[in-house]
Scaffold this motif. Structure first.
Motif, PDB file in Angstrom:
ATOM      1  N   UNK A 142       0.838  -1.209   0.000  1.00  0.00           N
ATOM      2  CA  UNK A 142       0.000   0.000   0.000  1.00  0.00           C
ATOM      3  C   UNK A 142       0.865   1.249   0.000  1.00  0.00           C
ATOM      4  N   UNK A 143       0.342   2.313  -0.545  1.00  0.00           N
ATOM      5  CA  UNK A 143       1.126   3.530  -0.717  1.00  0.00           C
ATOM      6  C   UNK A 143       1.539   4.181   0.600  1.00  0.00           C
ATOM      7  N   UNK A 144       0.870   3.837   1.694  1.00  0.00           N
ATOM      8  CA  UNK A 144       1.161   4.507   2.972  1.00  0.00           C
ATOM      9  C   UNK A 144       2.316   3.877   3.727  1.00  0.00           C
ATOM     10  N   UNK A 145       2.936   2.808   3.218  1.00  0.00           N
ATOM     11  CA  UNK A 145       4.013   2.147   3.945  1.00  0.00           C
ATOM     12  C   UNK A 145       5.200   3.087   4.140  1.00  0.00           C
ATOM     13  N   UNK A 146       5.813   2.998   5.316  1.00  0.00           N
ATOM     14  CA  UNK A 146       6.975   3.828   5.621  1.00  0.00           C
ATOM     15  C   UNK A 146       8.251   3.156   5.116  1.00  0.00           C
ATOM     16  N   UNK A 147       9.333   3.911   5.162  1.00  0.00           N
ATOM     17  CA  UNK A 147      10.631   3.358   4.773  1.00  0.00           C
ATOM     18  C   UNK A 147      10.978   2.136   5.617  1.00  0.00           C
TER      19      UNK A 147
ATOM     20  N   UNK B   5       8.981   0.119   7.224  1.00  0.00           N
ATOM     21  CA  UNK B   5       8.084  -0.992   6.917  1.00  0.00           C
ATOM     22  C   UNK B   5       8.468  -1.664   5.600  1.00  0.00           C
ATOM     23  N   UNK B   6       8.870  -0.885   4.619  1.00  0.00           N
ATOM     24  CA  UNK B   6       9.281  -1.457   3.343  1.00  0.00           C
ATOM     25  C   UNK B   6      10.569  -2.262   3.473  1.00  0.00           C
ATOM     26  N   UNK B   7      11.532  -1.730   4.221  1.00  0.00           N
ATOM     27  CA  UNK B   7      12.787  -2.462   4.438  1.00  0.00           C
ATOM     28  C   UNK B   7      12.501  -3.806   5.105  1.00  0.00           C
ATOM     29  N   UNK B   8      11.635  -3.794   6.105  1.00  0.00           N
ATOM     30  CA  UNK B   8      11.295  -5.031   6.799  1.00  0.00           C
ATOM     31  C   UNK B   8      10.578  -6.008   5.872  1.00  0.00           C
ATOM     32  N   UNK B   9       9.680  -5.505   5.044  1.00  0.00           N
ATOM     33  CA  UNK B   9       8.900  -6.366   4.154  1.00  0.00           C
ATOM     34  C   UNK B   9       9.776  -7.126   3.169  1.00  0.00           C
ATOM     35  N   UNK B  10      10.838  -6.475   2.675  1.00  0.00           N
ATOM     36  CA  UNK B  10      11.661  -7.124   1.650  1.00  0.00           C
ATOM     37  C   UNK B  10      12.815  -7.938   2.225  1.00  0.00           C
ATOM     38  N   UNK B  11      12.936  -7.970   3.541  1.00  0.00           N
ATOM     39  CA  UNK B  11      13.937  -8.844   4.139  1.00  0.00           C
ATOM     40  C   UNK B  11      14.834  -8.234   5.180  1.00  0.00           C
ATOM     41  N   UNK B  12      14.800  -6.908   5.322  1.00  0.00           N
ATOM     42  CA  UNK B  12      15.605  -6.254   6.346  1.00  0.00           C
ATOM     43  C   UNK B  12      16.888  -5.645   5.809  1.00  0.00           C
ATOM     44  N   UNK B  13      17.611  -5.006   6.715  1.00  0.00           N
ATOM     45  CA  UNK B  13      18.859  -4.316   6.364  1.00  0.00           C
ATOM     46  C   UNK B  13      19.886  -5.293   5.783  1.00  0.00           C
TER      47      UNK B  13
ATOM     48  N   UNK C   9       9.885   2.210 -12.362  1.00  0.00           N
ATOM     49  CA  UNK C   9      10.463   3.123 -11.380  1.00  0.00           C
ATOM     50  C   UNK C   9       9.941   4.544 -11.555  1.00  0.00           C
ATOM     51  N   UNK C  10       9.515   4.910 -12.756  1.00  0.00           N
ATOM     52  CA  UNK C  10       9.000   6.261 -12.965  1.00  0.00           C
ATOM     53  C   UNK C  10       7.719   6.521 -12.186  1.00  0.00           C
ATOM     54  N   UNK C  11       7.035   5.461 -11.730  1.00  0.00           N
ATOM     55  CA  UNK C  11       5.822   5.643 -10.913  1.00  0.00           C
ATOM     56  C   UNK C  11       6.128   5.765  -9.426  1.00  0.00           C
ATOM     57  N   UNK C  12       7.339   5.473  -9.026  1.00  0.00           N
ATOM     58  CA  UNK C  12       7.686   5.381  -7.609  1.00  0.00           C
ATOM     59  C   UNK C  12       7.866   6.758  -6.970  1.00  0.00           C
ATOM     60  N   UNK C  13       7.787   6.778  -5.641  1.00  0.00           N
ATOM     61  CA  UNK C  13       8.373   7.859  -4.856  1.00  0.00           C
ATOM     62  C   UNK C  13       9.869   7.558  -4.873  1.00  0.00           C
ATOM     63  N   UNK C  14      10.590   8.166  -5.801  1.00  0.00           N
ATOM     64  CA  UNK C  14      11.965   7.746  -6.086  1.00  0.00           C
ATOM     65  C   UNK C  14      12.911   7.959  -4.903  1.00  0.00           C
ATOM     66  N   UNK C  15      12.877   9.115  -4.213  1.00  0.00           N
ATOM     67  CA  UNK C  15      13.761   9.247  -3.047  1.00  0.00           C
ATOM     68  C   UNK C  15      13.490   8.187  -1.981  1.00  0.00           C
ATOM     69  N   UNK C  16      12.221   7.882  -1.732  1.00  0.00           N
ATOM     70  CA  UNK C  16      11.886   6.841  -0.751  1.00  0.00           C
ATOM     71  C   UNK C  16      12.405   5.490  -1.216  1.00  0.00           C
ATOM     72  N   UNK C  17      12.184   5.162  -2.469  1.00  0.00           N
ATOM     73  CA  UNK C  17      12.640   3.863  -2.972  1.00  0.00           C
ATOM     74  C   UNK C  17      14.153   3.736  -2.870  1.00  0.00           C
ATOM     75  N   UNK C  18      14.887   4.782  -3.252  1.00  0.00           N
ATOM     76  CA  UNK C  18      16.342   4.706  -3.186  1.00  0.00           C
ATOM     77  C   UNK C  18      16.824   4.563  -1.739  1.00  0.00           C
ATOM     78  N   UNK C  19      16.136   5.202  -0.805  1.00  0.00           N
ATOM     79  CA  UNK C  19      16.496   5.046   0.606  1.00  0.00           C
ATOM     80  C   UNK C  19      16.309   3.598   1.043  1.00  0.00           C
ATOM     81  N   UNK C  20      15.205   2.982   0.628  1.00  0.00           N
ATOM     82  CA  UNK C  20      14.952   1.578   0.958  1.00  0.00           C
ATOM     83  C   UNK C  20      15.993   0.686   0.298  1.00  0.00           C
TER      84      UNK C  20
END
Length: 264
Positions: A83-88, A90-98, A110-121
């Motif tokens: 969902x679009x409301x996930x935090x950084x 929460x996304x890191x945890x969802x995909x497996x962690x640090x 990628x053009x649809x993404x919140x690009x700064x958020x995605x790159x941080x994740x």
């Protein structure tokens, strides 16, 4: 962007070109490990199932529940809704962690993404050293019909386009990509890569009709105008087809790719 692909999601999954298996072999050769990978914005999952041939497990995420309902099943792929409301965090945890991921792929989204958020994740979730991010895309530059599809069709529908999609129409040349190059393009200069496919005229029309530009035009009330443009363009393509419309023809999607590692 989920709404752009919810309604045509079943047709969309059938009308996309298939990515070359050689791309995934090449990317796997650039990662130090082959344990876990992430297909971000996975759509129908065609990148994810190819990644699963090289990695022990793949998490494939998308904001569109419609796309996920029509995704391709694979024993090593786990699909998850984001969902679009996930935090950084929460996304890191969802995909497996640090530091958990060997490879992240973003195929034509990628053009649809919140690009700064995605790159941080991505920077947090990729292994250091050895992790790799690869993004690619394509547009209406489809040989040998570039003039009709990218010139005439895209030119007519551009006023209805979501501004974010222009990154793809401009071949990701304006996409920020703050990652260390690995020989597969660099920020401002993506690598040119072709996707060769065989399509009938009906297949090509289906691809056009399920694209985001056409969907956005329809949502903005320009359905009749859009359909008239598409009819004119596809009539021109049919005249140039050279064979019966039911005879598959070899086409080349003029795609583009960037790959890089997190900067230390």
């Amino acid at each position: 962007m989920a709404g752009l692909y919810e309604k045509p999601s079943e047709t969309y999954a059938k009308k996309r070109p298939r990515y070359p298996k050689e791309w995934f072999s090449m990317l796997a050769g650039l990662t130090a490990g082959h344990h876990r990978a992430w297909d971000a914005g996975c759509g129908s999952g065609q990148a994810a199932i190819n990644m699963a041939e090289h990695y022990e497990s793949v998490v494939a995420t998308d904001v569109s529940e419609g796309q996920l309902r029509n995704a391709i099943a694979h024993p090593r792929v786990r699909y998850a809704h984001t969902p679009e409301h996930l935090t950084e965090d929460e996304l890191v945890a969802m995909v497996g962690g640090e530091g958990s991921l060997d490879l992240i792929v973003v195929a034509t989204s990628i053009h649809w993404f919140d690009i700064p958020l995605f790159y941080a994740v991505a920077n947090r979730a990729l292994k250091k050293p050895g992790g790799l991010l690869a993004v690619w895309g394509y547009n209406y530059e489809i040989h040998p019909f570039e003039e009709a599809l990218h010139g005439q069709l895209y030119g007519a529908l551009r006023p209805y386009q979501d501004p974010r999609a222009r990154l793809a129409m401009e071949r990701y040349r304006a996409l920020p990509f703050p990652f260390e190059p690995v020989g597969v393009g660099a920020e401002g200069a993506p690598a040119d890569v072709d996707v060769e496919v065989e399509m009938t005229l009906e297949d090509l029309a289906g691809f056009v009709m399920t694209g985001s530009v056409v969907t956005t035009a329809r949502e903005k009330g320009a359905g009749e105008e859009m359909e008239a443009v598409v009819r004119d363009v596809m009539k021109r393509v049919e005249e140039e087809w050279g064979d019966a419309p039911t005879v598959p023809k070899k086409l080349a999607f003029k795609a583009f790719m960037l790959a890089g590692r997190p900067k230390c």
